[in-house]
Motif scaffolding. Structure first.
Motif, mmCIF file in Angstrom:
data_model
loop_
_atom_site.group_PDB
_atom_site.id
_atom_site.type_symbol
_atom_site.label_atom_id
_atom_site.label_comp_id
_atom_site.label_asym_id
_atom_site.label_seq_id
_atom_site.Cartn_x
_atom_site.Cartn_y
_atom_site.Cartn_z
ATOM 1 N N MET A 1 0.830 -1.192 0.000
ATOM 2 C CA MET A 1 0.000 0.000 0.000
ATOM 3 C C MET A 1 0.874 1.255 0.000
ATOM 4 O O MET A 1 2.005 1.235 0.448
ATOM 5 C CB MET A 1 -0.909 0.017 1.237
ATOM 6 N N ALA A 2 0.269 2.333 -0.474
ATOM 7 C CA ALA A 2 0.967 3.618 -0.488
ATOM 8 C C ALA A 2 1.288 4.050 0.945
ATOM 9 O O ALA A 2 0.549 3.753 1.875
ATOM 10 C CB ALA A 2 0.096 4.660 -1.181
ATOM 11 N N ASN A 3 2.384 4.755 1.094
ATOM 12 C CA ASN A 3 2.822 5.264 2.397
ATOM 13 C C ASN A 3 2.342 6.710 2.507
ATOM 14 O O ASN A 3 2.870 7.595 1.833
ATOM 15 C CB ASN A 3 4.349 5.168 2.479
ATOM 16 N N ILE A 4 1.336 6.958 3.345
ATOM 17 C CA ILE A 4 0.674 8.259 3.416
ATOM 18 C C ILE A 4 0.744 8.814 4.836
ATOM 19 O O ILE A 4 0.597 8.071 5.809
ATOM 20 C CB ILE A 4 -0.823 8.128 3.027
ATOM 21 N N THR A 12 -3.083 4.589 8.148
ATOM 22 C CA THR A 12 -3.283 3.280 7.541
ATOM 23 C C THR A 12 -4.345 3.393 6.466
ATOM 24 O O THR A 12 -5.459 3.871 6.732
ATOM 25 C CB THR A 12 -3.773 2.272 8.610
ATOM 26 N N LEU A 13 -4.010 2.959 5.248
ATOM 27 C CA LEU A 13 -4.992 2.953 4.170
ATOM 28 C C LEU A 13 -5.616 1.573 4.072
ATOM 29 O O LEU A 13 -4.919 0.561 4.092
ATOM 30 C CB LEU A 13 -4.343 3.321 2.836
ATOM 31 N N LEU A 14 -6.943 1.566 3.962
ATOM 32 C CA LEU A 14 -7.683 0.323 3.793
ATOM 33 C C LEU A 14 -8.063 0.156 2.327
ATOM 34 O O LEU A 14 -8.246 1.139 1.612
ATOM 35 C CB LEU A 14 -8.943 0.342 4.650
ATOM 36 N N VAL A 118 -7.859 4.155 -0.704
ATOM 37 C CA VAL A 118 -7.641 5.506 -0.177
ATOM 38 C C VAL A 118 -8.389 5.779 1.132
ATOM 39 O O VAL A 118 -8.371 6.901 1.628
ATOM 40 C CB VAL A 118 -8.000 6.598 -1.221
ATOM 41 N N LEU A 119 -9.023 4.780 1.707
ATOM 42 C CA LEU A 119 -9.770 4.977 2.950
ATOM 43 C C LEU A 119 -8.803 4.999 4.132
ATOM 44 O O LEU A 119 -8.086 4.034 4.397
ATOM 45 C CB LEU A 119 -10.801 3.862 3.141
ATOM 46 N N ILE A 120 -8.757 6.135 4.828
ATOM 47 C CA ILE A 120 -7.876 6.286 5.992
ATOM 48 C C ILE A 120 -8.577 5.682 7.205
ATOM 49 O O ILE A 120 -9.594 6.197 7.667
ATOM 50 C CB ILE A 120 -7.527 7.768 6.252
ATOM 51 N N LYS A 121 -8.031 4.592 7.707
ATOM 52 C CA LYS A 121 -8.638 3.855 8.818
ATOM 53 C C LYS A 121 -8.852 4.731 10.047
ATOM 54 O O LYS A 121 -9.923 4.720 10.655
ATOM 55 C CB LYS A 121 -7.741 2.658 9.167
ATOM 56 N N GLU A 122 -7.833 5.491 10.417
ATOM 57 C CA GLU A 122 -7.890 6.258 11.664
ATOM 58 C C GLU A 122 -8.887 7.412 11.629
ATOM 59 O O GLU A 122 -9.365 7.851 12.680
ATOM 60 C CB GLU A 122 -6.495 6.824 11.984
ATOM 61 N N LEU A 123 -9.206 7.933 10.463
ATOM 62 C CA LEU A 123 -10.029 9.142 10.358
ATOM 63 C C LEU A 123 -11.353 8.957 9.609
ATOM 64 O O LEU A 123 -12.194 9.844 9.617
ATOM 65 C CB LEU A 123 -9.230 10.251 9.651
ATOM 66 N N TYR A 144 -1.000 8.708 -5.417
ATOM 67 C CA TYR A 144 -1.383 8.751 -4.009
ATOM 68 C C TYR A 144 -0.487 9.833 -3.405
ATOM 69 O O TYR A 144 0.728 9.641 -3.330
ATOM 70 C CB TYR A 144 -1.133 7.413 -3.317
ATOM 71 N N VAL A 145 -1.059 10.969 -3.039
ATOM 72 C CA VAL A 145 -0.251 12.081 -2.536
ATOM 73 C C VAL A 145 0.304 11.684 -1.165
ATOM 74 O O VAL A 145 -0.458 11.338 -0.257
ATOM 75 C CB VAL A 145 -1.081 13.380 -2.475
ATOM 76 N N SER A 146 1.623 11.731 -1.018
ATOM 77 C CA SER A 146 2.269 11.174 0.176
ATOM 78 C C SER A 146 1.892 11.892 1.469
ATOM 79 O O SER A 146 1.834 11.269 2.520
ATOM 80 C CB SER A 146 3.785 11.143 0.009
ATOM 81 N N GLU A 147 1.636 13.183 1.412
ATOM 82 C CA GLU A 147 1.143 13.947 2.573
ATOM 83 C C GLU A 147 -0.227 14.486 2.181
ATOM 84 O O GLU A 147 -0.348 15.278 1.237
ATOM 85 C CB GLU A 147 2.101 15.082 2.931
ATOM 86 N N ALA A 148 -1.249 14.050 2.890
ATOM 87 C CA ALA A 148 -2.633 14.346 2.503
ATOM 88 C C ALA A 148 -2.979 15.825 2.472
ATOM 89 O O ALA A 148 -3.958 16.219 1.852
ATOM 90 C CB ALA A 148 -3.603 13.608 3.423
ATOM 91 N N THR A 149 -2.163 16.664 3.100
ATOM 92 C CA THR A 149 -2.450 18.103 3.080
ATOM 93 C C THR A 149 -1.722 18.825 1.946
ATOM 94 O O THR A 149 -1.837 20.043 1.819
ATOM 95 C CB THR A 149 -2.089 18.748 4.442
#
Length: 165
Positions: A1-4, A12-14, A118-123, A144-149
């Motif tokens: 998975m991509a490292n985000i 963690t991406l699901l 692209v589903l962020i597990k924590e958020l 997959y943008v490495s830093e979501a902001t």
């Protein structure tokens, strides 16, 4: 998975990571009138799928506006996908004159988030990403943008859609 990361924190991406050359996975999201939108709704068209964490934030706003502007010059279907409620998306689009992008919600099932990894597990938000899909449903570009902001590479996505069949 991509490292985000999201605001510098590893997330963690699901789901399943999508790669160039893959057959584009189908999904089910909601339009702002609560009708279902799937990949098949735009079958035979070139597509840019712009994924944002929340339409009401600065980078997401800018990303959606940029693809709205670019879409007016290209023969392409542009979908912006977020976890925002359809009602909030509709209000935002109306207030910002978005006419060339269809903004859709993955809030109900997280179907898109899981299908495209692209589903962020924590958020329970979607990670920022851009996918280009050709008229034969093949994925021709993935970011997959490495830093979501951070912003995606708009120029690379535009070049990919111009080169797509």
């Amino acid at each position: 998975m991509a490292n985000i990361t999201f605001k510098g924190n590893q997330v963690t991406l699901l789901g399943t990571e999508v790669k160039v050359g893959d057959q584009a996975p189908n999904f089910s999201v909601l339009a702002n009138d609560l009708s279902e939108v799937t990949l098949d709704n735009s079958k035979g068209q070139k597509r840019i799928i712009s994924v944002v964490p929340s339409i009401d934030t600065g980078v997401c706003d800018a990303q959606t506006r940029r693809f709205n502007e670019e879409a007016s010059n290209l023969n392409v279907k542009v979908l912006t996908v977020s976890m925002d409620l359809p009602f909030a998306q509709k209000r935002w689009c109306g207030a910002n004159g978005i006419e060339n992008v269809e903004v859709v919600s993955d809030h109900r099932d997280a179907s898109f988030g899981e299908a495209y990894g692209v589903l962020i597990k924590e958020l329970r938000l979607l990670a920022r990403a851009v996918f280009v899909i050709d008229s034969n449903d093949k994925v021709t570009y993935v970011e997959y943008v490495s830093e979501a902001t951070n912003h995606p590479n708009y120029e690379a996505a535009i070049e990919a859609i111009k080169a797509a069949e």
